[in-house]
Each structure stands twice: as C-alpha cells, then as structure tokens.
Design a protein around this motif. Structure first.
Motif, PDB file in Angstrom:
ATOM      1  N   SER A 191     127.617  39.024 -29.410  1.00 18.57           N
ATOM      2  CA  SER A 191     126.189  39.323 -29.326  1.00 18.57           C
ATOM      3  C   SER A 191     125.856  40.469 -30.265  1.00 18.57           C
ATOM      4  CB  SER A 191     125.797  39.688 -27.894  1.00 18.57           C
ATOM      5  OG  SER A 191     126.389  40.909 -27.531  1.00 18.57           O
ATOM      6  N   SER A 192     124.577  40.703 -30.420  1.00 18.79           N
ATOM      7  CA  SER A 192     124.090  41.773 -31.269  1.00 18.79           C
ATOM      8  C   SER A 192     122.655  42.068 -30.867  1.00 18.79           C
ATOM      9  CB  SER A 192     124.149  41.351 -32.740  1.00 18.79           C
ATOM     10  OG  SER A 192     123.629  42.369 -33.570  1.00 18.79           O
TER      11      SER A 192
ATOM     12  N   TYR B  24     119.923  39.427 -35.240  1.00 21.74           N
ATOM     13  CA  TYR B  24     120.475  38.110 -35.554  1.00 21.74           C
ATOM     14  C   TYR B  24     119.963  37.640 -36.909  1.00 21.74           C
ATOM     15  CZ  TYR B  24     122.258  37.703 -30.846  1.00 21.74           C
ATOM     16  OH  TYR B  24     122.975  37.896 -29.699  1.00 21.74           O
TER      17      TYR B  24
ATOM     18  N   ASP C   4     119.753  33.831 -38.653  1.00 19.29           N
ATOM     19  CA  ASP C   4     119.985  32.395 -38.436  1.00 19.29           C
ATOM     20  C   ASP C   4     120.751  32.137 -37.134  1.00 19.29           C
ATOM     21  OD1 ASP C   4     118.735  31.799 -40.893  1.00 19.29           O
ATOM     22  OD2 ASP C   4     120.620  32.205 -41.941  1.00 19.29           O
ATOM     23  N   ASP C   5     120.313  32.760 -36.052  1.00 22.96           N
ATOM     24  CA  ASP C   5     120.927  32.590 -34.728  1.00 22.96           C
ATOM     25  C   ASP C   5     122.378  33.067 -34.655  1.00 22.96           C
ATOM     26  OD1 ASP C   5     118.578  31.594 -33.690  1.00 22.96           O
ATOM     27  OD2 ASP C   5     119.106  29.513 -34.139  1.00 22.96           O
ATOM     28  N   ARG C   6     122.806  33.868 -35.627  1.00 19.83           N
ATOM     29  CA  ARG C   6     124.155  34.409 -35.650  1.00 19.83           C
ATOM     30  C   ARG C   6     124.072  35.917 -35.451  1.00 19.83           C
ATOM     31  NH1 ARG C   6     126.703  37.097 -39.275  1.00 19.83           N
ATOM     32  NH2 ARG C   6     125.180  36.735 -40.894  1.00 19.83           N
ATOM     33  N   PRO C   7     124.902  36.468 -34.530  1.00 19.75           N
ATOM     34  CA  PRO C   7     124.880  37.919 -34.341  1.00 19.75           C
ATOM     35  C   PRO C   7     125.241  38.642 -35.635  1.00 19.75           C
ATOM     36  CG  PRO C   7     126.302  36.855 -32.704  1.00 19.75           C
ATOM     37  CD  PRO C   7     125.890  35.814 -33.687  1.00 19.75           C
TER      38      PRO C   7
END
Length: 176
Positions: free
Chosen positions: A127-128, A131, A133-136
C-alpha cells in the motif's frame, strides 16, 4: 473509538466523567480531543444500552458527582469488540491504537494473537498514500520531498510495528 475507550477505561476502574474524559483525551492525543458535548452523549447512549452504571457520590464541596462503572453487559461488549474488531479498527492507525490499548483485557492469548494477525495481514499488503495507475508508489519514486517524507516516515513506522507484531505473536503462540 470513543465507546471502546470508555469501555476499556471503565473496565480498569470506575471513574468520574471528568477523569474519564482526561484519560480518553490522553489516549487519543492531539489528534482528536474529546469535548464534553461528545463524551456525555456517548455515556448516555451506553447507559441506555445497559453497558454503564452511574452511581451518585457526595461532592467534595457542593453537588453530588457521578461515578461511572461497567455492567456485566458492558464487559461483554468490550470483550466482543476486542475479540472481533471492525475492519476499520484494524486498518486505521488511531483506531488500532485504541484496540491495542485494551487488548490485554482479552484474557485468551490465542484470541489476542488472532487480532494481532489481522493487523499483521493488513500491514503486509502493499500500500501507499500515493498511487500511479493503481500501483502503490514508493518513496524512491517520488520527486516531491514532502510526499517522500510521508512515505519514508510511514515505512519506518510500519517496519517498527511489524517487528513488534512478530515478536509479540511469537510470545503469544508460545503461551498457548
């Protein structure tokens, strides 16, 4: 969070409303100070639910003061909330600290470990705060030093908590 704090502190000892408010405020810290207009309606709701009892005590100078204590129903509600916290109680740091502050009241080490395993599973998910492109996004990918600071601090806090969780779980598992 407020109800859990009230149940937890009153499980430890009966308290006057003012003392209860001081303890709840200390637990929540500067993040969420507790106003009388928040605390006393919660106490009334919990009293109506049968979780609390209010006993008058002579005042030192004037009017009687009321001491709050848990009923058996209140103890049962506290144990229910500790044994099976809501998902937000596990994922939100401030709410998690409230659960953690009273988890010792749950007497069964296996039940305590089950709650800690839920937090561990949450923390182990990628998690982050940010984000792409839906990437942490990691701290190393951020150019903004302030956002980088958020991520670096969060990573250090998470690492410390993961270490504590793993050690505590090992100790709880050994006690079972």
């Amino acid at each position: 969070m407020l109800e859990l704090s009230i149940l937890g502190f009153l499980h430890e000892t009966p308290l006057h409303g003012y003392e209860l408010r001081k303890r709840v405020a200390a637990l929540t810290g500067h993040i969420k100070p507790i106003a009388e207009s928040t605390l006393y309606p919660a106490i009334k709701r919990m009293e109506k639910a049968g979780w609390l009892r209010r006993d008058p005590q002579p005042g030192a100078v004037a009017a009687p003061r009321h001491v709050l204590s848990l009923t058996e129903e209140g103890r049962a509600e506290l144990m229910r909330r500790l044994a099976d916290p809501e998902p937000l109680d596990v994922s939100n740091e401030n709410r998690w600290f409230t659960v953690l502050a009273f988890l010792r009241h749950l007497a069964d080490p296996a039940a305590q470990a089950a709650v800690l395993r839920r937090r561990l599973a949450f923390l182990e998910e990628p998690s982050s705060f940010f984000y792409a492109d839906d990437r942490p996004v990691s701290a190393e990918e951020v150019d903004d030093p302030f956002r980088q600071g958020v991520l670096v601090i969060a990573r250090a806090t998470t690492r410390a908590e993961l270490g504590w969780l793993r050690t505590t779980l090992a100790n709880l598992d050994a006690a079972v």
